[in-house]
Design a protein around this motif. Structure first.
Motif, PDB file in Angstrom:
ATOM      1  N   GLY A 154       0.839  -1.184   0.000  1.00 19.60           N
ATOM      2  CA  GLY A 154       0.000   0.000   0.000  1.00 19.60           C
ATOM      3  C   GLY A 154       0.872   1.230   0.000  1.00 19.60           C
ATOM      4  N   SER A 155       0.241   2.385   0.037  1.00 22.61           N
ATOM      5  CA  SER A 155       0.967   3.653   0.042  1.00 22.61           C
ATOM      6  C   SER A 155       0.162   4.678   0.826  1.00 22.61           C
ATOM      7  N   VAL A 156       0.859   5.549   1.520  1.00 13.58           N
ATOM      8  CA  VAL A 156       0.189   6.621   2.256  1.00 13.58           C
ATOM      9  C   VAL A 156      -0.142   7.757   1.292  1.00 13.58           C
ATOM     10  N   TYR A 157      -1.420   8.115   1.262  1.00 18.25           N
ATOM     11  CA  TYR A 157      -1.900   9.208   0.413  1.00 18.25           C
ATOM     12  C   TYR A 157      -1.998  10.471   1.244  1.00 18.25           C
ATOM     13  N   LYS A 158      -1.276  11.497   0.815  1.00 12.43           N
ATOM     14  CA  LYS A 158      -1.346  12.817   1.440  1.00 12.43           C
ATOM     15  C   LYS A 158      -1.951  13.763   0.402  1.00 12.43           C
ATOM     16  N   ALA A 159      -3.195  14.102   0.602  1.00 16.63           N
ATOM     17  CA  ALA A 159      -3.925  14.911  -0.380  1.00 16.63           C
ATOM     18  C   ALA A 159      -3.355  16.327  -0.413  1.00 16.63           C
ATOM     19  N   VAL A 160      -2.558  16.624  -1.423  1.00 24.27           N
ATOM     20  CA  VAL A 160      -1.855  17.899  -1.503  1.00 24.27           C
ATOM     21  C   VAL A 160      -2.832  19.069  -1.574  1.00 24.27           C
ATOM     22  N   TYR A 161      -4.022  18.845  -2.150  1.00 20.88           N
ATOM     23  CA  TYR A 161      -4.980  19.954  -2.236  1.00 20.88           C
ATOM     24  C   TYR A 161      -5.380  20.443  -0.840  1.00 20.88           C
ATOM     25  N   LYS A 162      -5.357  19.557   0.146  1.00 23.14           N
ATOM     26  CA  LYS A 162      -5.645  19.972   1.531  1.00 23.14           C
ATOM     27  C   LYS A 162      -4.491  20.791   2.096  1.00 23.14           C
ATOM     28  N   GLU A 163      -3.268  20.336   1.835  1.00 26.20           N
ATOM     29  CA  GLU A 163      -2.084  21.024   2.353  1.00 26.20           C
ATOM     30  C   GLU A 163      -1.963  22.427   1.761  1.00 26.20           C
TER      31      GLU A 163
END
Length: 439
Positions: free
Chosen positions: A349-358
């Motif tokens: 798996g992979s950790v998703y960091k939603a850049v649009y939130k950042e």
């Protein structure tokens, strides 16, 4: 707003010929000594107070928290228009400067951060004269030059993703000397009395990797796991240490940046070895793993700090004839290649960091601070700790990451448009995408 709708607005890129390696940046530290003056840091005003005759309203949008931000940027950021109008006072000059680190260590800065930041500023009501986005192109000297230029142009807030620790410190000292508020974006900078941090909860990122790894070891039926751990660029990026502390805490019950070979856990795992990829360099990471795998061919489970390192390890494993679902790997960044490896059975798996939130979080914080207000506790919801000195902390807005597998890929990265199905399926193949509902 859709990705890249305002690709021209506020974006500047200074062409430099540099690779992905992050230099220590001591030149930048020396340079800033000549630039910094004895000026103190300006203090934030209290919410609602103003003697200005500018229009707009010094009111933070109601209910603002880390959960506010969603993929529809306009629906969130348009609520900041009155506050942005008040904060900028109608100025036709630079108010907020943004400096991204490079274009090579991760394509996210070009593909996602830049257009999302553009959209967030525009939807919050900023004019193109009031903000600008530069990319340091992998040069610490350029990053310091960009910061200096922004301050000289009148920026009162800087959003800066440091190339490395010394460069971040140099810029923080410069900002503090000039009374400029600093938001350290994605990577923390533990310097200055008016410095904030916007990122994802990096320890939780590591914990998700650790939990995902354990679940994968069980579901893949790995017998007596002999584990190798490949950490990220701990020499340049404090986040890499937080990631390692997260997954080492889960897997080995040792929340440390490294664990000694020979460690075991109650699940029957044994640690063969642990190392890190200098500067997050994938090629070096792949070489490190290949050497370890050659020396210890019994390795049958691995932990990697991001998708790039996982890709390097998988490439080595495949060249050695390893079949799917035999040696687990992990990652973060939710790259299209990482998603394809998940479908193909090489990555857990992979950790998703939603850049649009950042991006929205950073612009929201910048607007609040520019207005002289105090960010609400629901937004400034934590702190980050200096891995070199636990007595030093920095106020932080920490977003929540997500672990992505076959089961939720369609409803997360695909639905958000972060990884279009077409990009994933071009790598993994139509048959696998159809079988796993990726469309």
């Amino acid at each position: 707003m859709g990705l890249g709708n305002r690709s021209e607005g506020g974006w500047h890129s200074r062409s430099q010929s540099h690779g992905r390696f992050r230099r220590p940046g001591w030149v930048a530290v020396a340079a800033v000594a000549a630039l910094t003056a004895a000026a103190g840091c300006s203090s934030s005003g209290s919410s609602g107070s103003s003697g200005s005759t500018s229009s707009g309203s010094n009111t933070i949008p109601a209910g603002l928290s880390i959960s506010t931000f969603n993929v529809n940027i306009d629906s969130t950021m348009s609520k900041f228009k009155p506050l942005a109008e008040f904060a900028t006072k109608g100025a036709d000059s630079l108010q907020v400067g943004v400096i991204l680190p490079d274009t090579t260590s991760s394509t996210r800065y070009v593909d996602f951060d830049q257009p999302y930041l553009n959209d967030a500023f525009a939807d919050a009501g900023y004019t193109q004269a009031q903000y600008r986005i530069d990319n340091a192109q992998g040069s610490d000297a350029t990053e310091l030059d960009d910061a200096t230029a922004d301050i000289n142009l009148g920026a009162k807030v800087l959003i800066m993703d440091p190339l490395d620790g010394p460069t971040g410190v140099a810029i923080a000292k410069l900002a503090e000397s000039k009374g400029v508020t600093l938001i350290s974006y994605d990577r923390a900078t533990f310097q200055g009395t008016n410095t904030y941090y916007v990122s994802f909860n990096n320890t939780l990122v590591g914990q998700l990797i650790g939990r995902g790894f354990e679940a994968c070891v069980q579901s893949w039926g790995i017998s007596k796991p002999q584990v190798f751990v490949l950490n990220g660029g701990e020499d340049t990026d404090p986040n890499a240490i937080s990631f390692a502390e997260g997954y080492n805490g889960v897997v080995w019950s040792q929340a440390a940046k490294s664990v000694s070979a020979g460690a075991t856990n109650s699940l029957g795992y044994s640690l063969i070895g642990e190392n890190f990829a200098p500067g997050w360099d994938n090629t070096k990471g792949g070489t490190i793993f290949q050497q370890e795998y050659t020396a210890h061919p019994k390795i049958n489970a691995t932990i990697e700090a991001n998708d790039g390192l996982s890709n390097a390890v998988i490439t080595d494993l495949k060249s050695d004839g390893v079949k799917p679902n035999k040696v687990p790997t992990t990652g973060q960044d939710a790259t299209a290649q990482g998603m394809a490896w998940i479908l193909e059975g090489y990555q857990c798996g992979s950790v998703y960091k939603a850049v649009y939130k950042e991006a929205q979080d950073a612009v929201a914080m910048a607007t609040i601070l520019l207005a002289g207000d105090k960010p609400p506790a629901s937004l400034l919801n934590g702190s980050t700790v200096d891995p070199a000195d636990s007595t030093i902390t920095e106020p932080a807005s920490l977003l929540t990451p997500v672990w992505v597998t076959k089961a939720n890929m369609e409803t997360t990265v695909v639905k958000d448009g972060f990884d279009p199905a077409s990009a994933i399926c071009a790598i993994a193949g139509a048959a696998l995408c159809t079988a796993d509902g990726i469309q």
